[in-house]
Write an enzyme that holds these catalytic residues in place. Sequence first.
Site, PDB file in Angstrom:
ATOM      1  N   LYS A  46      12.595  43.204  36.142  1.00 40.97           N
ATOM      2  CA  LYS A  46      13.752  43.773  35.453  1.00 40.97           C
ATOM      3  C   LYS A  46      15.038  43.308  36.127  1.00 40.97           C
ATOM      4  CE  LYS A  46      13.707  47.970  38.288  1.00 40.97           C
ATOM      5  NZ  LYS A  46      13.743  49.439  38.302  1.00 40.97           N
ATOM      6  N   ARG A 145      13.231  61.875  35.550  1.00 46.10           N
ATOM      7  CA  ARG A 145      13.981  60.736  35.018  1.00 46.10           C
ATOM      8  C   ARG A 145      13.383  60.308  33.692  1.00 46.10           C
ATOM      9  NH1 ARG A 145      14.516  54.944  38.113  1.00 46.10           N
ATOM     10  NH2 ARG A 145      12.284  54.973  37.588  1.00 46.10           N
ATOM     11  N   TYR A 267      44.111  43.302  52.855  1.00 48.41           N
ATOM     12  CA  TYR A 267      44.754  44.362  52.085  1.00 48.41           C
ATOM     13  C   TYR A 267      44.815  45.654  52.890  1.00 48.41           C
ATOM     14  CZ  TYR A 267      44.608  41.787  47.647  1.00 48.41           C
ATOM     15  OH  TYR A 267      44.806  40.871  46.638  1.00 48.41           O
ATOM     16  N   MET A 315      38.184  40.700  46.381  1.00 51.15           N
ATOM     17  CA  MET A 315      37.327  40.373  45.245  1.00 51.15           C
ATOM     18  C   MET A 315      36.598  39.050  45.451  1.00 51.15           C
ATOM     19  SD  MET A 315      38.286  39.874  41.208  1.00 51.15           S
ATOM     20  CE  MET A 315      38.883  41.549  41.009  1.00 51.15           C
TER      21      MET A 315
END
Length: 372
Positions: A46, A145, A267, A315
Amino acid sequence: MFGEISERQATDTAPGILTIDLGALVANYRALQQRAAPARVAGVVKADAYGLGALRVAPALHAAGCRDFFVVQLSEALALKPVLGADARVYVLSGLQPGAERTCAEAGVVPVLNSLDQIDDWSRLARARGAELPALLQFDTGMSRFGMSPEEAEALAADPARLAGVRVLYLMSHLACADEPDHAQNADQLAAMQRVAAAFPGVALSFANSGGIFLSSDYHGALARPGIALYGGAPTGGTANPMTPVVRLDVRVIQTRTVPAGARVGYGATHVTAGETRLATIAAGYADGLPRSLSDRGAAYLGDVRLPIAGRVSMDSLTLDVTALPPGTLRGGSLVELIGPHQTLEALAADAGTISYEILTGLGTRYHRVYR
């Protein structure tokens, strides 16, 4: 029109190299098969084989003898079926959305039926076609679930006509705490699964995930479903990882510089240098699967030398303190190791405060991939 680029161009222009060792993947499959025997071992592929490429991973497992493959969405199954042999079964863990039954049946995909409504829809199609359709039945044994509740299981067992036209291959549930062998919930779920089995005598079980294979054979059932262990991740915590590493990640240096004491890095100016410091900015960030939570915590490696992350992960880049290396060791284009022999997948995940699954599935598409 853009032409195809060469292997050399792909390597030189990518921000890094993600190496996926299919031989190690197959070795892990065989080790898990040996441990789980006489149970069969499926491949959980998956989420694009945990981000490593299902269209490459699944055929390698098939060539090694794997015949059972689990995905989550029907769209994943439809993409996977054409690259596997006719003898392979592809199962959809989340079942089917209403209206998708005919597409699933025509493709020869096997759904995991998680509710009475899904059973009714699948049975209705089978009766309309005048032929049995295969399925797995999933039961909730304590994870809350997917799967039918104990009350629904009891109702289904009391009304077998509800399964008309459905050929049940396995009864299934999922272990929530198998990566913690001493967790009490493992025994609770085993007892619940045994009650389900008693209500549907003669039907085989699919119960063990990666961690479950390393519990006692009581948990193995007839079809085990390892995921992370196939890809080299540790199936249980607190012990040495028995699996062979499958993934290596090396990222390129973009730029190096020397800064004085008191220089602010990244940053938010969260990192301030204590003394003269050599820095290297590398070409990957949180868009490339290196979580922002690695800021001022994680590291890369060059050989045995740890290169701490200085400041926040951006990023598309992050900055390393490379003062421990001799001047000039790194330059633009040099590679540093993020996952490999000096830093395991689990170690990187631990520094990020997450799990190996999240790191793997987040690695993205910008790295140049090399399949061995």
